[in-house]
Design a protein around this motif. Structure first.
Motif, PDB file in Angstrom:
ATOM      1  N   GLU A   1     -10.196  -3.146  -5.449  1.00 23.40           N
ATOM      2  CA  GLU A   1      -9.240  -2.120  -5.877  1.00 23.40           C
ATOM      3  C   GLU A   1      -8.975  -1.241  -4.661  1.00 23.40           C
ATOM      4  O   GLU A   1      -9.889  -0.595  -4.141  1.00 23.40           O
ATOM      5  CB  GLU A   1      -9.814  -1.293  -7.041  1.00 23.40           C
ATOM      6  CG  GLU A   1      -8.809  -0.316  -7.622  1.00 23.40           C
ATOM      7  CD  GLU A   1      -9.355   0.449  -8.820  1.00 23.40           C
ATOM      8  OE1 GLU A   1      -8.622   1.310  -9.344  1.00 23.40           O
ATOM      9  OE2 GLU A   1     -10.518   0.198  -9.211  1.00 23.40           O
TER      10      GLU A   1
ATOM     11  N   LEU B   1       0.817  -1.223   0.000  1.00 21.38           N
ATOM     12  CA  LEU B   1       0.000   0.000   0.000  1.00 21.38           C
ATOM     13  C   LEU B   1       0.849   1.272   0.000  1.00 21.38           C
ATOM     14  O   LEU B   1       0.316   2.374   0.131  1.00 21.38           O
ATOM     15  CB  LEU B   1      -0.932  -0.008   1.209  1.00 21.38           C
ATOM     16  CG  LEU B   1      -1.971  -1.143   1.217  1.00 21.38           C
ATOM     17  CD1 LEU B   1      -2.788  -1.116   2.496  1.00 21.38           C
ATOM     18  CD2 LEU B   1      -2.902  -1.033   0.002  1.00 21.38           C
TER      19      LEU B   1
ATOM     20  N   GLY C   1      -2.020   7.821  -3.498  1.00 25.31           N
ATOM     21  CA  GLY C   1      -3.243   8.125  -4.232  1.00 25.31           C
ATOM     22  C   GLY C   1      -3.541   7.208  -5.402  1.00 25.31           C
ATOM     23  O   GLY C   1      -4.654   7.207  -5.928  1.00 25.31           O
ATOM     24  N   THR C   2      -2.530   6.449  -5.846  1.00 25.51           N
ATOM     25  CA  THR C   2      -2.774   5.493  -6.916  1.00 25.51           C
ATOM     26  C   THR C   2      -3.486   4.269  -6.338  1.00 25.51           C
ATOM     27  O   THR C   2      -3.731   4.208  -5.134  1.00 25.51           O
ATOM     28  CB  THR C   2      -1.465   5.066  -7.593  1.00 25.51           C
ATOM     29  OG1 THR C   2      -0.611   4.447  -6.607  1.00 25.51           O
ATOM     30  CG2 THR C   2      -0.741   6.274  -8.183  1.00 25.51           C
ATOM     31  N   SER C   3      -3.816   3.313  -7.218  1.00 27.64           N
ATOM     32  CA  SER C   3      -4.542   2.138  -6.729  1.00 27.64           C
ATOM     33  C   SER C   3      -3.893   0.857  -7.236  1.00 27.64           C
ATOM     34  O   SER C   3      -3.133   0.865  -8.206  1.00 27.64           O
ATOM     35  CB  SER C   3      -6.004   2.194  -7.191  1.00 27.64           C
ATOM     36  OG  SER C   3      -6.087   2.090  -8.602  1.00 27.64           O
TER      37      SER C   3
ATOM     38  N   GLN D   1     -10.374   5.127   3.790  1.00 23.59           N
ATOM     39  CA  GLN D   1      -9.003   5.462   3.389  1.00 23.59           C
ATOM     40  C   GLN D   1      -8.377   4.443   2.431  1.00 23.59           C
ATOM     41  O   GLN D   1      -7.475   4.783   1.677  1.00 23.59           O
ATOM     42  CB  GLN D   1      -8.117   5.584   4.633  1.00 23.59           C
ATOM     43  CG  GLN D   1      -8.479   6.771   5.525  1.00 23.59           C
ATOM     44  CD  GLN D   1      -7.596   6.814   6.757  1.00 23.59           C
ATOM     45  OE1 GLN D   1      -8.032   6.439   7.846  1.00 23.59           O
ATOM     46  NE2 GLN D   1      -6.361   7.266   6.591  1.00 23.59           N
ATOM     47  N   ILE D   2      -8.823   3.215   2.448  1.00 27.34           N
ATOM     48  CA  ILE D   2      -8.171   2.161   1.668  1.00 27.34           C
ATOM     49  C   ILE D   2      -9.034   1.671   0.500  1.00 27.34           C
ATOM     50  O   ILE D   2      -8.537   1.460  -0.605  1.00 27.34           O
ATOM     51  CB  ILE D   2      -7.804   0.963   2.569  1.00 27.34           C
ATOM     52  CG1 ILE D   2      -6.814   1.403   3.648  1.00 27.34           C
ATOM     53  CG2 ILE D   2      -7.207  -0.174   1.738  1.00 27.34           C
ATOM     54  CD1 ILE D   2      -5.485   1.901   3.117  1.00 27.34           C
TER      55      ILE D   2
ATOM     56  N   MET E   1     -11.423   1.606  -2.605  1.00 32.43           N
ATOM     57  CA  MET E   1     -11.921   2.452  -3.679  1.00 32.43           C
ATOM     58  C   MET E   1     -13.446   2.375  -3.746  1.00 32.43           C
ATOM     59  O   MET E   1     -14.118   3.345  -4.098  1.00 32.43           O
ATOM     60  CB  MET E   1     -11.332   1.994  -5.024  1.00 32.43           C
ATOM     61  CG  MET E   1      -9.825   2.179  -5.151  1.00 32.43           C
ATOM     62  SD  MET E   1      -9.334   3.911  -5.255  1.00 32.43           S
ATOM     63  CE  MET E   1      -9.922   4.326  -6.894  1.00 32.43           C
TER      64      MET E   1
ATOM     65  N   LYS F   1      -6.666   1.738  -2.386  1.00 31.64           N
ATOM     66  CA  LYS F   1      -5.884   2.968  -2.531  1.00 31.64           C
ATOM     67  C   LYS F   1      -4.524   2.806  -1.867  1.00 31.64           C
ATOM     68  O   LYS F   1      -4.415   2.248  -0.772  1.00 31.64           O
ATOM     69  CB  LYS F   1      -6.605   4.137  -1.867  1.00 31.64           C
ATOM     70  CG  LYS F   1      -7.979   4.455  -2.414  1.00 31.64           C
ATOM     71  CD  LYS F   1      -8.607   5.570  -1.587  1.00 31.64           C
ATOM     72  CE  LYS F   1     -10.058   5.784  -1.960  1.00 31.64           C
ATOM     73  NZ  LYS F   1     -10.717   6.782  -1.084  1.00 31.64           N
ATOM     74  N   LYS F   2      -3.487   3.331  -2.537  1.00 29.88           N
ATOM     75  CA  LYS F   2      -2.166   3.388  -1.928  1.00 29.88           C
ATOM     76  C   LYS F   2      -1.972   4.750  -1.251  1.00 29.88           C
ATOM     77  O   LYS F   2      -2.774   5.683  -1.437  1.00 29.88           O
ATOM     78  CB  LYS F   2      -1.087   3.163  -2.995  1.00 29.88           C
ATOM     79  CG  LYS F   2      -1.157   1.782  -3.631  1.00 29.88           C
ATOM     80  CD  LYS F   2      -0.104   1.597  -4.709  1.00 29.88           C
ATOM     81  CE  LYS F   2       1.286   1.583  -4.128  1.00 29.88           C
ATOM     82  NZ  LYS F   2       2.310   1.265  -5.156  1.00 29.88           N
ATOM     83  N   LYS F   3      -0.905   4.869  -0.518  1.00 28.75           N
ATOM     84  CA  LYS F   3      -0.631   6.115   0.203  1.00 28.75           C
ATOM     85  C   LYS F   3      -0.491   7.296  -0.755  1.00 28.75           C
ATOM     86  O   LYS F   3      -0.934   8.402  -0.449  1.00 28.75           O
ATOM     87  CB  LYS F   3       0.652   5.949   1.029  1.00 28.75           C
ATOM     88  CG  LYS F   3       1.024   7.183   1.843  1.00 28.75           C
ATOM     89  CD  LYS F   3       2.334   6.953   2.598  1.00 28.75           C
ATOM     90  CE  LYS F   3       2.745   8.213   3.355  1.00 28.75           C
ATOM     91  NZ  LYS F   3       4.027   8.043   4.061  1.00 28.75           N
TER      92      LYS F   3
END
Length: 372
Positions: free
Chosen positions: A99, A53, A105-107, A71-72, A74, A101-103
């Protein structure tokens, strides 16, 4: 008492060993492992999940993420559906793809396995989760779908081309049938040539092959390739035939072809017609070849089409056209000579008529003088 102490010590040691094994597996596992509360807070997480993540370590992940739902995830409703299932059957694993979320902002795409953990009142309190990053797999799946769409489009274009060629063949066949009546008085050789032309428009067998650039050995082929070169089947062809066998041991020509390919862009298709021979019966063949070269993996790959009949028919037609041109030129020359001879006769006749007319006028003049 002494025996009981020994048993307790053994149990404690075994428990300690199991705990150590679990910690080792937990910390070194390549997949993410965590326990999360129903409210969405991480109770604990392993380093693999933190890396997955985009967090520095598990401590940063568990401290910064207080609500995984917001927060995690999508799509937060997915987590709610998992909780609903585990509330009914907590010990029945739930497998689902998310799907996340990474820290940054991408996934990423993940495959998760959930197992419920109950509290003292037999109520769902936590969820133990094993998380596998399948982003690369998803990417490859999408690439396969894209390739499939491309292949279907190419097949559609190929079918359209085949339909167009089939239409041309039918139209040309009709033209040949119409012209057949105009050529009835031509000799047997012309009739034979017409049959060759009709055969030119029939579908030729297409052979597929792969051969080694360095050795000339055929690595694979289909039966159509074998049939083009008068061999019973592909297996027999691969056992007995080398590329130089069908090119008449023309090593220089093959070396020139290899050098030509080295100067082309990678995977460029080169179309050419080669003068070949069958490896066993040594019969002459003219073969249309479309091929590419892969020097990294040391192979030629492409297709053979037997165009011997068409090629020989073309040569025969060129010879007949040349003979016909010679006949026309000869007849034209004869007509010119006849025309010149006719003009000469006309000139001589005109001169004779002029003399005759002069003599007639002179005779008439003499008669008039005699009468006077």
């Amino acid at each position: 008492v002494k025996n009981k102490n020994i048993e307790n010590n053994l149990r404690l040691k075994k428990s300690s060993d199991l705990e150590l094994q679990f910690k080792t597996l937990f910390n070194n596992s390549p997949v993410g492992i965590c326990r999360v509360s129903i409210s969405g807070k991480y109770i604990y997480a392993n380093p693999a999940l933190a890396r997955m993540l985009g967090y520095f370590d598990a401590t940063e992940l568990t401290s910064l993420v207080q609500n995984t739902t917001e927060q995690i995830f999508m799509f937060p409703d997915e987590r709610k559906r998992v909780i609903k299932k585990l509330s009914i059957k907590p010990y029945e694993p739930v497998l689902i793809e998310h799907e996340l979320k990474k820290k940054n902002g991408t996934s990423i795409f993940t495959r998760c396995k959930y197992m419920g953990v109950l509290n003292e009142r037999e109520q769902l309190s936590y969820m133990d989760v094993i998380i596998e990053d399948i982003s690369d797999l998803k990417k490859k799946e999408q690439e396969l779908y894209d390739q499939n769409d491309m292949i279907m489009e190419l097949l559609k274009e190929q079918q359209e081309m085949n339909d167009h060629l089939d239409k041309q063949v039918k139209e040309r066949t009709k033209e040949l049938e119409k012209k057949r009546y105009e050529l009835e008085k031509m000799n047997h050789e012309l009739l034979k040539m017409k049959n060759l032309f009709e055969n030119m428009y029939k579908k030729a067998p297409i052979g597929l092959f792969r051969s080694s650039i360095s050795t000339g050995k055929f690595l694979s082929c289909n039966d159509a390739t074998a049939h083009i070169f008068d061999v019973r089947n592909a297996d027999e062809f691969l056992k007995i035939v080398n590329a130089l066998d069908i090119w008449g041991n023309n090593k220089k020509g093959r070396d020139e072809l290899i050098e030509y390919f080295r100067n082309l862009l990678p995977m460029t298709i080169y179309n050419h017609v080669d003068h070949c021979q069958t490896p066993i019966s040594k019969k002459e063949r003219y073969v249309s070849v479309s091929e590419i070269a892969n020097f990294d993996d040391d192979y030629f790959e492409g297709a053979f089409i037997d165009v011997t009949e068409e090629y020989l028919a073309k040569k025969k037609l060129e010879e007949m056209n040349k003979n016909l041109e010679n006949i026309v030129n000869e007849r034209t020359h004869n007509l010119i000579e006849q025309y010149a001879y006719t003009q000469q006769l006309i000139s001589e006749l005109e001169e004779s008529n002029h003399l005759l007319k002069s003599k007639t006028e002179h005779l008439e003049l003499n008669q008039l003088k005699l009468k006077s």
